[in-house]
Design a protein around this motif. Structure first.
Motif, PDB file in Angstrom:
ATOM      1  N   ARG A  60      -0.901  -4.392  10.684  1.00  0.00           N
ATOM      2  CA  ARG A  60      -1.243  -5.680  10.084  1.00  0.00           C
ATOM      3  C   ARG A  60      -1.780  -5.548   8.651  1.00  0.00           C
ATOM      4  O   ARG A  60      -2.418  -6.453   8.134  1.00  0.00           O
ATOM      5  N   VAL A  61      -1.478  -4.446   8.017  1.00  0.00           N
ATOM      6  CA  VAL A  61      -2.081  -4.216   6.703  1.00  0.00           C
ATOM      7  C   VAL A  61      -1.629  -5.255   5.681  1.00  0.00           C
ATOM      8  O   VAL A  61      -2.430  -5.741   4.873  1.00  0.00           O
ATOM      9  N   GLN A  62      -0.362  -5.634   5.701  1.00  0.00           N
ATOM     10  CA  GLN A  62       0.106  -6.598   4.711  1.00  0.00           C
ATOM     11  C   GLN A  62      -0.468  -7.984   4.967  1.00  0.00           C
ATOM     12  O   GLN A  62      -0.843  -8.691   4.021  1.00  0.00           O
ATOM     13  N   LEU A 120      -0.778  -9.381  -4.774  1.00  0.00           N
ATOM     14  CA  LEU A 120      -0.621  -8.420  -3.682  1.00  0.00           C
ATOM     15  C   LEU A 120       0.544  -7.493  -4.011  1.00  0.00           C
ATOM     16  O   LEU A 120       1.649  -7.967  -4.307  1.00  0.00           O
ATOM     17  N   ILE A 121       0.293  -6.184  -3.983  1.00  0.00           N
ATOM     18  CA  ILE A 121       1.360  -5.190  -4.115  1.00  0.00           C
ATOM     19  C   ILE A 121       1.598  -4.591  -2.739  1.00  0.00           C
ATOM     20  O   ILE A 121       0.670  -4.078  -2.103  1.00  0.00           O
ATOM     21  N   LYS A 122       2.838  -4.667  -2.264  1.00  0.00           N
ATOM     22  CA  LYS A 122       3.178  -4.151  -0.947  1.00  0.00           C
ATOM     23  C   LYS A 122       4.543  -3.482  -1.012  1.00  0.00           C
ATOM     24  O   LYS A 122       5.130  -3.365  -2.100  1.00  0.00           O
ATOM     25  N   ALA A 123       5.043  -3.053   0.133  1.00  0.00           N
ATOM     26  CA  ALA A 123       6.314  -2.331   0.144  1.00  0.00           C
ATOM     27  C   ALA A 123       7.118  -2.678   1.376  1.00  0.00           C
ATOM     28  O   ALA A 123       6.569  -2.943   2.450  1.00  0.00           O
ATOM     29  N   ALA A 170      -5.671  -0.162   3.914  1.00  0.00           N
ATOM     30  CA  ALA A 170      -4.892   0.930   4.490  1.00  0.00           C
ATOM     31  C   ALA A 170      -4.630   0.698   5.971  1.00  0.00           C
ATOM     32  O   ALA A 170      -5.538   0.317   6.716  1.00  0.00           O
ATOM     33  N   ASP A 171      -3.406   0.913   6.393  1.00  0.00           N
ATOM     34  CA  ASP A 171      -3.060   0.929   7.811  1.00  0.00           C
ATOM     35  C   ASP A 171      -3.614   2.212   8.427  1.00  0.00           C
ATOM     36  O   ASP A 171      -3.660   3.254   7.755  1.00  0.00           O
ATOM     37  N   ALA A 188      -1.485  -3.171  -0.297  1.00  0.00           N
ATOM     38  CA  ALA A 188      -1.349  -2.981   1.146  1.00  0.00           C
ATOM     39  C   ALA A 188      -0.596  -1.674   1.367  1.00  0.00           C
ATOM     40  O   ALA A 188       0.567  -1.553   0.996  1.00  0.00           O
ATOM     41  N   LEU A 189      -1.279  -0.700   1.957  1.00  0.00           N
ATOM     42  CA  LEU A 189      -0.746   0.661   2.041  1.00  0.00           C
ATOM     43  C   LEU A 189      -0.427   1.040   3.483  1.00  0.00           C
ATOM     44  O   LEU A 189      -1.277   0.916   4.362  1.00  0.00           O
ATOM     45  N   GLN A 190       0.798   1.512   3.687  1.00  0.00           N
ATOM     46  CA  GLN A 190       1.184   2.001   5.003  1.00  0.00           C
ATOM     47  C   GLN A 190       2.047   3.252   4.860  1.00  0.00           C
ATOM     48  O   GLN A 190       2.626   3.491   3.805  1.00  0.00           O
TER      49      GLN A 190
END
Length: 261
Positions: free
Chosen positions: A190-192, A57-60, A127-128, A106-108
């Motif tokens: 809740r995207v992540q 998972l790639i998130k920010a 995507a959020d 996970a994109l926001q």
């Protein structure tokens, strides 16, 4: 679990959650603007991911996935230096695309420029509803250099990419889903969590099946139809005769038999 074997960077956090690798862009005060250090870490992680990882998972951190490239690093580069850093980005993002295990983003918030180039290298993008996508390079007098001309065009088509780059406009989440820029829409905020749930789900697939889905499909998409069909047969033969596939199929039939009793 944190990993000390990867390059030490406060801007990228690399962890393991059960059997899921979690890579977190950790520069929220700069809206996770991507610099050379960050993409270097990403490339080195995917060059040799831990063997226990079954998905990534790639998130920010913060409100935005990434507001693009950190342009402060690029103001005084020579043409040769620009080509070198572009090639460096290509190697890193190709290592994401070539991953033998599924990579989910996970994109926001803002997913701009280099952030979109990194996201487009992943296999599945969540995507959020409030996310926004943009390739503003043309408005700044420059050109994409991290792979968008290849990967984003394959996702949405050359004509749509041309329009996006000429205008530099923001694409909202609804349009991003409709044109194929992202595949999954999350509930607000809740995207992540939803991307992680998906990562856990696909991590339970047979590793060889996942590998064929990721790598064989990418190759088949570039082949003439006859070559693609032959490659499909090879992938089917390799997966269906593996010991894990036999065990899973036997378990399926045993369960079906129990229901009939």
């Amino acid at each position: 679990m944190n990993h000390s074997g990867f390059p030490n960077s406060a801007l990228i956090c690399v962890e393991t959650s059960e059997n899921i690798g979690v890579i977190t862009l950790n520069r929220p005060e700069k809206r996770n603007a991507m610099n050379e250090e960050m993409i270097t870490v990403v490339g080195e992680v995917f060059a040799a991911p831990p063997k226990e990882w079954k998905a990534v998972l790639i998130k920010a951190e913060g409100d935005h996935f990434s507001a693009g490239l950190d342009l402060s690093e690029h103001r005084t580069r020579s043409p040769e230096e620009v080509m070198d850093i572009s090639s460096h980005w290509h190697r890193a993002t190709q290592s994401v695309s070539d991953s033998r295990i599924p990579v989910i983003c996970a994109l926001q918030g803002y997913v701009i420029g280099a952030g979109l180039e990194l996201a487009s290298a992943a296999h599945v993008r969540f995507a959020d509803p409030a996310s926004r996508f943009c390739l503003p390079e043309g408005r700044r007098g420059i050109f994409v250099g991290g792979g968008a001309s290849v990967r984003v065009s394959r996702l949405i088509g050359v004509s749509r990419l041309t329009e996006m780059m000429l205008s530099g406009r923001e694409v909202d989440c609804a349009e991003a889903i409709s044109i194929g820029l992202c595949q999954r829409l999350s509930k607000p905020g809740r995207v992540q969590e939803e991307a992680m749930e998906y990562a856990r789900e696909v991590s339970t697939n047979a590793p060889l099946s996942n590998r064929m889905i990721l790598l064989a499909l990418a190759q088949i998409g570039e082949m003439p139809p006859a070559s693609g069909l032959f490659t499909e047969s090879l992938a089917a033969a390799l997966t269906q005769t593996s010991s894990e596939a036999v065990d899973r199929m036997n378990a399926f039939f045993a369960k079906a038999h129990e229901k009939q009793l």
